[in-house]
Design an enzyme around this catalytic site. Structure first.
Site, PDB file in Angstrom:
ATOM      1  N   GLU A 133      46.995  25.495 -59.926  1.00  0.00           N
ATOM      2  CA  GLU A 133      48.079  24.483 -59.516  1.00  0.00           C
ATOM      3  C   GLU A 133      48.053  23.972 -57.950  1.00  0.00           C
ATOM      4  O   GLU A 133      47.996  25.137 -57.207  1.00  0.00           O
ATOM      5  CB  GLU A 133      49.397  24.707 -59.985  1.00  0.00           C
ATOM      6  CG  GLU A 133      50.212  23.835 -60.020  1.00  0.00           C
ATOM      7  CD  GLU A 133      51.735  24.397 -60.578  1.00  0.00           C
ATOM      8  OE1 GLU A 133      51.730  25.530 -60.818  1.00  0.00           O
ATOM      9  OE2 GLU A 133      52.818  23.304 -60.957  1.00  0.00           O
TER      10      GLU A 133
ATOM     11  N   LYS B  95      51.243  16.801 -64.587  1.00  0.00           N
ATOM     12  CA  LYS B  95      52.190  17.825 -65.222  1.00  0.00           C
ATOM     13  C   LYS B  95      53.550  17.164 -66.146  1.00  0.00           C
ATOM     14  O   LYS B  95      54.127  16.370 -65.517  1.00  0.00           O
ATOM     15  CB  LYS B  95      52.615  18.804 -64.107  1.00  0.00           C
ATOM     16  CG  LYS B  95      53.373  20.145 -64.816  1.00  0.00           C
ATOM     17  CD  LYS B  95      53.778  21.057 -63.561  1.00  0.00           C
ATOM     18  CE  LYS B  95      54.367  22.386 -63.978  1.00  0.00           C
ATOM     19  NZ  LYS B  95      54.465  23.001 -62.676  1.00  0.00           N
TER      20      LYS B  95
ATOM     21  N   CYS C  71      50.648  24.964 -65.551  1.00  0.00           N
ATOM     22  CA  CYS C  71      51.794  26.055 -65.472  1.00  0.00           C
ATOM     23  C   CYS C  71      52.888  26.071 -66.342  1.00  0.00           C
ATOM     24  O   CYS C  71      52.573  26.547 -67.669  1.00  0.00           O
ATOM     25  CB  CYS C  71      52.260  26.100 -63.959  1.00  0.00           C
ATOM     26  SG  CYS C  71      52.941  27.499 -63.273  1.00  0.00           S
TER      27      CYS C  71
ATOM     28  N   VAL D  57      55.408  32.345 -61.309  1.00  0.00           N
ATOM     29  CA  VAL D  57      56.156  33.220 -60.559  1.00  0.00           C
ATOM     30  C   VAL D  57      56.982  34.350 -61.133  1.00  0.00           C
ATOM     31  O   VAL D  57      57.857  34.811 -60.777  1.00  0.00           O
ATOM     32  CB  VAL D  57      57.224  32.401 -59.913  1.00  0.00           C
ATOM     33  CG1 VAL D  57      56.662  31.726 -58.413  1.00  0.00           C
ATOM     34  CG2 VAL D  57      57.998  31.503 -60.582  1.00  0.00           C
TER      35      VAL D  57
HETATM   36  C1  ACM Z   1      55.359  26.573 -62.214  1.00  0.00           C
HETATM   37  O1  ACM Z   1      55.248  25.704 -62.936  1.00  0.00           O
HETATM   38  N1  ACM Z   1      54.611  26.433 -61.361  1.00  0.00           N
HETATM   39  C2  ACM Z   1      55.948  27.958 -62.590  1.00  0.00           C
END
Ligand code: ACM
Length: 265
Positions: free
Chosen positions: A38, A109, A144, A171
């Site tokens: 990402e 996203k 993510c 993370v």
């Molecule tokens: C994320 O969506 N970068 C944890």
């Protein structure tokens, strides 16, 4: 079909450096589909919309056009996260660039994580699947934090994905068992490309914890990188094997669904 996940450390706001590293990976890795993390063009930890706007790319920018011509020339697909702008909107996006440019698309996203809400608009592309007959594969992207929502992988699988690609900047460590389960319950491959390293902004440090993984359609780990090493992981997959959704004579995980029982009143 051979796929590769590239785990590396993008440097915040060093687009040229990141891009030249990305190009060198693309040229040197022997695989048909390369999956990068990402926002790996720019780094992750933006604090506001203005910062994103300064470095964001449009869908027809030179950056995208050059990736497309490279992809078509060397016959490799490229999935890669970047900040996208479109008039007044901006998105945490990933391009899925395929050698046949008519098949290339950008995913925005859907579910924004943590302070991304101060920097990006929620994605409006929706979940989509690209069928690529030349490799007999159906590719579905998510990014993510989309992993936290089983609906993301389910939607992609119901739309026909054989392979879910998931550029990430994770993370936490809590995603691993969840994504193994998403692979199993949908009978699809999942390739998670996470980054390594850390970024500190305004006194807050985000540590990105690697462990990029490719799962098979039974939820098994096929190959996994370490938590903090720059690494390319590669594997051969057989996309068409994901399409048989039955696991015994009587049960089929898609045909057995009861959507009328899932309605929330
Ligand atoms: C994320 O969506 N970068 C944890």
């Amino acid at each position: 079909m051979k796929i590769a996940v590239i785990q590396f450390e993008p440097i915040f706001n060093q687009k040229d450096k990141n891009l030249s590293k990305i190009h060198s990976y693309i040229n040197n890795i022997d695989a048909q589909l390369l999956i990068f993390p990402e926002l790996c063009l720019t780094g992750y930890y933006f604090l506001n919309r203005e910062e994103v706007n300064e470095v964001a790319e449009t869908s027809n920018s030179d950056f995208i056009m050059e990736l497309q011509s490279l992809s078509s020339r060397i016959n490799k697909g490229i999935v890669l996260g970047f900040p996208e702008k479109d008039y007044k909107k901006q998105y945490n996006s990933c391009c899925v660039i395929l050698p046949d440019e008519n098949k290339s698309r950008i995913y925005r996203k859907t579910h924004l994580f943590y302070k991304e809400r101060f920097c990006f608009d929620p994605g409006d592309s929706g979940f989509f699947v690209i069928d690529y007959p030349e490799w007999d594969v159906n590719i579905g992207p998510m990014i993510c934090y989309d992993w936290r929502f089983p609906e993301s992988a389910r939607t992609l699988a119901l739309k026909g994905a054989d392979l879910i690609v998931c550029p990430s900047n994770l993370v936490t460590n809590v995603w691993q068992s969840a994504l193994s389960t998403r692979a199993l319950e949908n009978n699809v491959y999942i390739a998670v490309s996470n980054r390594i390293g850390s970024e500190t902004r305004n006194g807050e440090t985000l540590l990105f914890n690697g462990d990029s993984t490719i799962y098979d359609y039974k939820g098994n780990v096929l190959v996994k990188a370490g938590p903090d090493d720059e690494k390319v992981i590669k594997v051969d997959i057989e996309p068409k094997k994901t399409r048989l959704k039955s696991f015994n004579e009587f049960n089929d995980i898609f045909k057995d669904r009861r959507p009328d029982m899932y309605k929330i009143k």
